[in-house]
Write a protein that holds these residues in place. Structure first.
Motif, short mmCIF file in Angstrom:
data_model
loop_
_atom_site.label_atom_id
_atom_site.label_comp_id
_atom_site.label_asym_id
_atom_site.label_seq_id
_atom_site.Cartn_x
_atom_site.Cartn_y
_atom_site.Cartn_z
N SER A 160 0.83 -1.21 0.00
CA SER A 160 0.00 0.00 0.00
C SER A 160 0.86 1.25 0.00
O SER A 160 0.61 2.22 -0.74
CB SER A 160 -0.93 0.00 1.22
N TYR A 162 4.08 1.49 -0.90
CA TYR A 162 4.87 1.56 -2.15
C TYR A 162 4.02 2.13 -3.29
O TYR A 162 4.47 3.02 -4.03
CB TYR A 162 5.39 0.17 -2.52
N LEU A 163 2.81 1.64 -3.42
CA LEU A 163 1.92 2.14 -4.48
C LEU A 163 1.49 3.57 -4.22
O LEU A 163 1.27 4.35 -5.15
CB LEU A 163 0.70 1.22 -4.59
N GLN A 166 3.60 6.01 -5.68
CA GLN A 166 3.35 6.17 -7.11
C GLN A 166 2.00 6.83 -7.36
O GLN A 166 1.46 6.79 -8.45
CB GLN A 166 3.41 4.80 -7.80
N TYR A 168 -1.03 6.20 -6.09
CA TYR A 168 -2.26 5.41 -6.06
C TYR A 168 -2.82 5.41 -4.63
O TYR A 168 -2.08 5.18 -3.68
CB TYR A 168 -2.01 3.97 -6.49
N VAL A 170 -4.54 3.52 -1.95
CA VAL A 170 -4.70 2.08 -1.70
C VAL A 170 -5.29 1.83 -0.31
O VAL A 170 -4.81 2.39 0.68
CB VAL A 170 -3.35 1.35 -1.82
N GLU A 255 8.51 -4.46 -4.76
CA GLU A 255 8.50 -3.78 -6.06
C GLU A 255 7.95 -4.69 -7.15
O GLU A 255 7.18 -4.26 -8.02
CB GLU A 255 9.92 -3.33 -6.43
N ALA A 258 4.16 -5.15 -6.64
CA ALA A 258 3.46 -3.91 -7.00
C ALA A 258 3.31 -3.80 -8.51
O ALA A 258 2.25 -3.42 -9.02
CB ALA A 258 4.20 -2.70 -6.45
N SER A 259 4.37 -4.14 -9.23
CA SER A 259 4.32 -4.10 -10.69
C SER A 259 3.29 -5.09 -11.23
O SER A 259 2.53 -4.77 -12.16
CB SER A 259 5.70 -4.40 -11.27
N LEU A 262 -0.30 -3.72 -10.70
CA LEU A 262 -0.68 -2.72 -11.70
C LEU A 262 -0.96 -3.37 -13.05
O LEU A 262 -1.89 -2.97 -13.76
CB LEU A 262 0.42 -1.67 -11.83
#
Length: 273
Positions: A160, A162-163, A166, A168, A170, A255, A258-259, A262
């Motif tokens: 949450s 980490y995103l 970026q 987002y 969460v 990481e 998370a990728s 998405l």
């Protein structure tokens, strides 16, 4: 009491950059007592003319950040005619960039503000992730860009955050057999929710380490195989009801997961169009 010195700040954007520089300089003189009068979003020569005449009347100086060449040229010309000191705070450095990096500037006002807006969106997303972490408030589920569901220790919180960096928003919801999940997760549209699973062996090892860090015995029910299998089975049933894609986080870095999140959500949204 002596009157404050006046500095007119002129910008084809907000003018914050120029004001900060003026305040930094003013702080070196008599405690920084200066009256800054900002003229923001200057669009034409009429806007400039008004500020020029005021600066002349007040025997002031002008500090400006104008990236539109025609406005800069007009201000320089008129300030010279009126005997006003006008300081260009941007173009000397812009010229240095051109010479050193062999690139041309865009000459578009407001680009710094757009960068600031990106920053504030990231801060907002981080605050959102903290507020709606671990199912604290189900109202965040409907407002979230992404909802993560899974048993304890499947990296929901780190993902949450980490995103959020970026940008987002969460929300994450723990799935526990004894606690009914919030109704909101069953009404989410496709492309918003992801289930996180993990192998029993990996979860067992993680939970034992967690108990050890807390100074508790590794024999606690939290880390028992029977309990872990019960939780994973329950979580799988909930994820099937929700109809969300599922990602196995075993041995994956945050990481990488998370990728994947998405990517799968992008595919979900595309197939739902």
């Amino acid at each position: 009491m002596a009157e404050k010195e006046i500095v007119y700040v002129i910008s084809d954007s907000v003018g914050e950059t120029a004001e900060i520089v003026v305040k930094a300089v003013a702080s070196q003189f008599n405690g920084g007592h200066v009256d800054i009068r900002r003229n923001s979003y200057v669009e034409d020569t009429e806007d400039l003319e008004e500020a020029i005449l005021l600066a002349r009347k007040d025997h002031s100086l002008i500090a400006y950040t104008l990236v539109v060449p025609a406005l800069k040229e007009y201000l320089d010309k008129r300030a010279a005619e009126e005997g006003i000191t006008a300081i260009d705070l941007l173009n000397p450095l812009m010229d240095a960039f051109v010479k050193r990096f062999n690139k041309e500037p865009r000459h578009r006002p407001g680009l710094m503000r757009r960068l600031d807006e990106e920053y504030f969106r990231k801060v907002e997303a981080i605050e959102f992730a903290v507020k709606y972490d671990d199912g604290r408030d189900p109202r965040g589920i409907a407002r979230a860009d992404i909802v993560l569901i899974g048993v304890s220790r499947t990296s929901k919180t780190p993902l949450s955050m980490y995103l959020a960096h970026q940008r987002y928003k969460v929300a994450n919801v723990p799935l526990v057999p004894e606690v009914a999940p919030p109704d909101e997760i069953f009404t989410l549209r496709r492309g918003k929710c992801v289930g996180l699973i993990i192998t029993p062996d990996k979860l067992n090892a993680i939970r034992k380490e967690r108990l050890k860090a807390l100074g508790l015995t590794s024999q606690a029910n939290y880390a028992s195989y029977e309990r872990i299998l019960e939780e994973l089975d329950y979580a799988e049933k909930i994820m099937k009801r929700v109809g969300c894609p599922v990602i196995n986080v075993s041995n994956k870095a945050v990481e990488e997961t998370a990728s994947l999140i998405l990517d799968v959500l992008k595919m979900e949204r595309s197939s739902n169009r």
